[in-house]
Design an enzyme around this catalytic site. Structure first.
Site, PDB file in Angstrom:
ATOM      1  N   ASP A  46     -58.944 -90.962 -48.784  1.00 12.07           N
ATOM      2  CA  ASP A  46     -58.334 -90.593 -50.123  1.00 12.07           C
ATOM      3  C   ASP A  46     -58.711 -91.488 -51.240  1.00 12.07           C
ATOM      4  O   ASP A  46     -59.719 -92.518 -51.020  1.00 12.07           O
ATOM      5  CB  ASP A  46     -56.837 -90.632 -49.664  1.00 12.07           C
ATOM      6  CG  ASP A  46     -56.051 -90.130 -50.793  1.00 12.07           C
ATOM      7  OD1 ASP A  46     -56.309 -89.203 -51.498  1.00 12.07           O
ATOM      8  OD2 ASP A  46     -55.120 -90.862 -50.966  1.00 12.07           O
TER       9      ASP A  46
ATOM     10  N   GLU B 261     -62.459 -90.043 -55.463  1.00  9.29           N
ATOM     11  CA  GLU B 261     -63.088 -89.173 -56.434  1.00  9.29           C
ATOM     12  C   GLU B 261     -64.172 -90.188 -57.225  1.00  9.29           C
ATOM     13  O   GLU B 261     -65.485 -89.486 -57.624  1.00  9.29           O
ATOM     14  CB  GLU B 261     -61.959 -88.626 -57.442  1.00  9.29           C
ATOM     15  CG  GLU B 261     -61.236 -87.819 -56.861  1.00  9.29           C
ATOM     16  CD  GLU B 261     -60.162 -88.129 -55.870  1.00  9.29           C
ATOM     17  OE1 GLU B 261     -59.663 -89.357 -55.827  1.00  9.29           O
ATOM     18  OE2 GLU B 261     -60.059 -87.409 -54.827  1.00  9.29           O
TER      19      GLU B 261
ATOM     20  N   ASP C  91     -52.949 -83.348 -54.417  1.00  7.87           N
ATOM     21  CA  ASP C  91     -51.440 -83.597 -54.661  1.00  7.87           C
ATOM     22  C   ASP C  91     -50.745 -82.302 -55.179  1.00  7.87           C
ATOM     23  O   ASP C  91     -50.538 -82.353 -56.568  1.00  7.87           O
ATOM     24  CB  ASP C  91     -51.122 -84.865 -55.484  1.00  7.87           C
ATOM     25  CG  ASP C  91     -51.724 -86.070 -54.663  1.00  7.87           C
ATOM     26  OD1 ASP C  91     -51.698 -85.970 -53.387  1.00  7.87           O
ATOM     27  OD2 ASP C  91     -51.793 -87.288 -55.121  1.00  7.87           O
TER      28      ASP C  91
HETATM   29  C1  GLC Z   1     -52.646 -89.759 -52.938  1.00  6.99           C
HETATM   30  C2  GLC Z   1     -52.748 -88.971 -51.695  1.00  6.99           C
HETATM   31  C3  GLC Z   1     -51.788 -88.537 -50.952  1.00  6.99           C
HETATM   32  C4  GLC Z   1     -51.388 -89.904 -50.378  1.00  6.99           C
HETATM   33  C5  GLC Z   1     -50.978 -90.838 -51.467  1.00  6.99           C
HETATM   34  C6  GLC Z   1     -50.786 -92.177 -50.698  1.00  6.99           C
HETATM   35  O1  GLC Z   1     -51.665 -89.476 -53.823  1.00  6.99           O
HETATM   36  O2  GLC Z   1     -53.339 -87.697 -52.403  1.00  6.99           O
HETATM   37  O3  GLC Z   1     -51.846 -87.642 -50.006  1.00  6.99           O
HETATM   38  O4  GLC Z   1     -49.995 -89.624 -49.685  1.00  6.99           O
HETATM   39  O5  GLC Z   1     -52.210 -91.080 -52.080  1.00  6.99           O
HETATM   40  O6  GLC Z   1     -51.745 -92.728 -50.001  1.00  6.99           O
END
Ligand code: GLC
Length: 799
Positions: free
Chosen positions: A405, A408, A483
């Protein structure tokens, strides 16, 4: 923002007349009077690559997107000239390059235009950064429509849109947010039943304008790098997509459990909570294969560590979950906490693995753990090191999948939400700034994660999911749409985005079912899950600070309905797995938007609610509250309503009943759909018998059914089974033939063949060319089913 038209008057430069051209085996090089070089390379009969440079010198040729093993070769290449053009002919198309200004036109062999340059290649010097903005504009044709471009949260048909690709962490994004998590600079044009694709393999920030600025012009440009693009000819969209995925690669088959239902939340902790959730699934007989650990499992958000207070013995927990059928998936982010007592940080520091600013210091930025440094995943040595970090998590503790995650890469509390552009990257020996490496940072992280998980999970298959990606990243990982929000509009978006990802070579995709931010109503949750079970990746995820999103949270009715749908997904697993196999083999998207399914029917060009799941099942989600049904377009051909077996003729819009417990589903006539029994998780039970649902058709239809051991690599040694069923339906007869290849022998020995829509009463039966009685095949009149050997080769039912 400066528009393209304005730029034309602001220092755009163009190639001038051709001085010479020469051609070798597969490429033709053009040189113009003002020093522009165009190199045109024929890669396949239907694919040609264009590279332009403005000063005669090409940069080193390197691409993260192109698969090293992509198929090469073509059958024919002819180069001719006339007074105005150099004319290149392959087996599939004609390409003309103008002597005057090297503008290019692509034509069918019959001379019909496919796509022609408008201004063609042009450029503008970038005073701020040096180098050029490289640009291309093409004339668009009447009725031309555009599709593709990855995860964009906008109308499925891109006509009229201007979009840019710059991977961005967009919490709670909205419809038409221009930049999202992924960069897939690939689109398809379609007009006059001719389709073609453009893949602009440039990792700088890229821009696409589909008749937005000027009604009849499509353009694409980049903030730096080379004008380097591939033209792919159809005429079918399926030809284009197959060639694009041949070029940028396909994934390996995931373990089948990865296609099961997954439950996630930010965050399930401590261990007792994780266990409680898992047991509740089993207690309620709600199938589930994976449970996720979000950032709170770590010690102070340090990757590759555990919070021992919450998770005193992760190995034991993971093992116990596994005994109950749950695979544990853990999150890993790129930001490494600055902490000299933290071994991952220390190792990376000692080896100089972190990204640095242009003038020397490390790139520092805030993410979950506070101030972090970030590994340079574009350095092969760093990738190797990073993949080794999974030894404990995967090899020892037994975590089965990794969720990447914030790649980017996301940085908090800074303008732009990412690295400053001067940050340096290794880029596999082609050193560059973040301007060039930004869009592939996440992809290289996922790649290195894939390599690590694969190594330590071997001989089982790896499962990776990433938020950021670039073209070609489908080789390593699945993905989700980030998100989103618990709103009806986001349900609509999820439907469009997953179809778009499928059309962009990234089929293994899903959305946060129910919405990540905010809280869905039970109705929205139900409708979303009804759609989500048809997405290649199927996971409920939410931000825990907004409340609960487990299926039992919304009361008995929602629980009953959603369970019914998750059960349906588990029944359809062999069908989905077969669609996945087709994706892996041929690049066929797992979801087929209607325009892909039937491009000749112009009615499909603006449709996006309906889609084909695999190649025989039509689905159309309900995307509004308080409705008992909806209008939908039924594509041409005949379809059975899945819920009542009513046969309808498509090519028209219809109102379909859909109370809360129904999502409209139709089965293409002639289809054979393999179904497993409901299981609480993949391989819970030894399969004793499986269902084959046959939908009668007057005429012929073929269906495939792929199987293997559901995990591991034996399938690569021929230990798979691929069954092809040929159905021939006549007025008073059905002939079903099976052809089987591969060495895998499934654990069950019989199929229960369920007949739908047979228009006659069965009077005689011939099984393997011998007459038998219905009783011999244990015919059940109520179910209209019979039992046949799984390796049967021929069955005749006669009326
Ligand atoms: C980001 C991700 C989400 C995750 C969060 C905490 O917002 O997109 O899916 O739960 O980070 O790790």
């Amino acid at each position: 923002m400066i528009t393209n038209t304005e730029l034309e008057h602001k220092g755009n430069l163009y190639p001038t007349g051709l001085i010479s051209y020469e051609h070798d085996q597969d490429s033709i090089n053009f040189i113009t009077k003002n020093g522009v070089r165009l190199q045109l390379t024929i890669l396949r009969d239907n694919m040609i690559r264009f590279r332009y440079t403005t000063n005669g010198i090409f940069e080193d040729d390197f691409s993260y997107a192109v698969d090293e093993d992509h198929p090469h070769g073509f059958n024919q290449l002819k180069v001719e000239e006339d007074q105005t053009h150099i004319i290149i002919t392959t087996e599939k198309f004609i390409c003309k390059v103008a002597r005057d200004d090297i503008r290019v036109g692509m034509y069918t062999l019959e001379g019909k235009p496919i796509v022609e340059d408008e201004l063609g290649f042009h450029w503008e010097e970038s005073f701020e950064f040096g180098g050029n903005f490289v640009k291309m504009s093409k004339a668009s044709r009447d009725q031309e429509n555009f599709f593709g471009l990855g995860d964009k949260p906008t109308n499925f048909n891109l006509k009229g849109k201007r979009l840019s690709l710059w991977n961005t962490d967009q919490y709670a994004y909205g419809k038409d947010t221009v930049e999202l998590y992924k960069a897939v600079p690939f689109y398809m044009g379609l007009h006059n039943n001719l389709s073609y694709g453009i893949f602009f393999d440039n990792t700088f920030k890229t821009h696409f304008d589909f008749c937005h600025e000027r009604r009849n012009v499509t353009s694409f440009w980049a903030d730096g790098g080379e004008m380097n693009y591939y033209f792919i000819y159809g005429p079918q969209m399926s030809d284009v997509l197959t060639t694009y995925t041949d070029l940028t690669g396909k994934p390996e088959l995931p373990p089948m459990w990865a296609l099961g239902f997954h439950q996630c939340k930010w965050s399930y902790y401590p261990e007792s909570k994780v266990k409680e959730i898992a047991s509740k699934f089993r207690e309620l007989n709600f199938p589930c294969d994976a449970i996720y650990l979000d950032i709170d499992y770590m010690d102070g958000f340090r990757c590759f560590t555990w919070n021992k207070e919450y998770f005193p013995d992760p190995k034991r927990m993971v093992k116990e979950l596994e005994e109950d059928g749950f695979k544990t998936v853990a999150i890993i982010d790129p930001g490494i906490k600055i902490d000299l007592n933290y071994s991952v940080f220390k190792e990376a520091l000692e080896n100089d693995y972190f990204c640095r600013r242009a003038d020397g210091p490390y790139m520092r930025g805030k993410v979950w753990p506070g101030e972090c440094y970030f590994p340079d995943f574009t350095n092969p040595e760093v990738r190797e090191w990073w993949s080794g970090l999974y030894r404990e998590l995967i090899g020892d503790i037994g975590v089965k999948g990794i969720w990447n995650d914030m790649n980017e890469p996301a940085v908090m509390e800074v303008p732009g939400k990412t690295f400053p552009l001067d940050v340096r990257h290794e880029y596999d020996g082609n050193r560059c700034s973040h301007r060039k490496a930004h869009n592939i940072y996440g992809m290289q992280m996922a790649r290195s994660t894939y390599e690590g998980v694969k190594k330590f999970n071997f001989p089982k298959r790896p499962f990776i999911i990433t938020r950021a990606n670039y073209s070609g990243g489908q080789r390593y990982t699945s993905t989700w749409t980030g998100d989103n929000i618990a709103t009806w509009e986001h349900l609509w978006l999820a439907n469009v985005q997953i179809q778009r990802l499928c059309m962009s070579g990234m089929s293994f995709a899903g959305s946060d079912i129910g919405g990540f931010a905010e809280q869905p109503s039970g109705e929205l949750y139900t409708r979303w899950l009804q759609l989500g079970i048809f997405h290649p990746f199927c996971r409920v995820h939410s931000s825990g600070d907004h409340g609960e999103q487990e299926p039992w949270f919304f009361g008995e009715e929602v629980l009953e309905i959603t369970r019914k749908y998750v059960e349906l997904r588990y029944q359809l697993l062999p069908y989905l797995y077969t669609a996945f196999y087709k994706y892996v083999q041929e690049g066929m998207p797992i979801l087929k938007p209607l325009v892909y399914f039937d491009q000749e029917d112009v009615q499909t060009h603006y449709r996006s609610d309906e889609f084909i799941f695999g190649n025989k099942i039509l689905v159309c989600p309900v995307q509004e509250p308080n409705v008992q049904g909806r209008r939908m377009y039924i594509p041409r051909g005949k379809w059975y309503n899945f819920w009542n077996d009513k046969l309808i003729t498509g090519g028209r819009e219809m109102y379909i009943d859909a109370p809360l417990d129904i999502i409209p589903i139709f089965i293409k006539e002639g289809a054979l759909i393999p179904k497993y029994p409901v299981q609480q998780y993949v391989d819970e039970k030894k399969l004793e018998q499986i269902n084959l649902d046959l939908y009668y058709k007057l005429g012929k239809e073929t269906s495939d059914f792929y199987e293997d051991a559901h995990d591991g690599y034996e399938y690569r040694q021929n230990v798979y089974s691929l069954r092809t069923f040929k159905l021939t339906g006549k007025e008073d007869e059905v002939i079903l033939q099976q052809h089987k290849s591969g060495k895998y022998s499934a654990p069950y020995s019989t199929f229960k063949l369920k007949l739908h829509g047979i228009p006659f009463e069965i009077k005689r039966v011939f099984y393997e060319n011998e007459e038998v009685t219905l009783e011999d095949l244990q015919y059940n009149a109520e179910e209209n089913s019979m039992i046949i050997d799984k390796d049967f080769s021929e069955l005749h039912l006669v009326g």
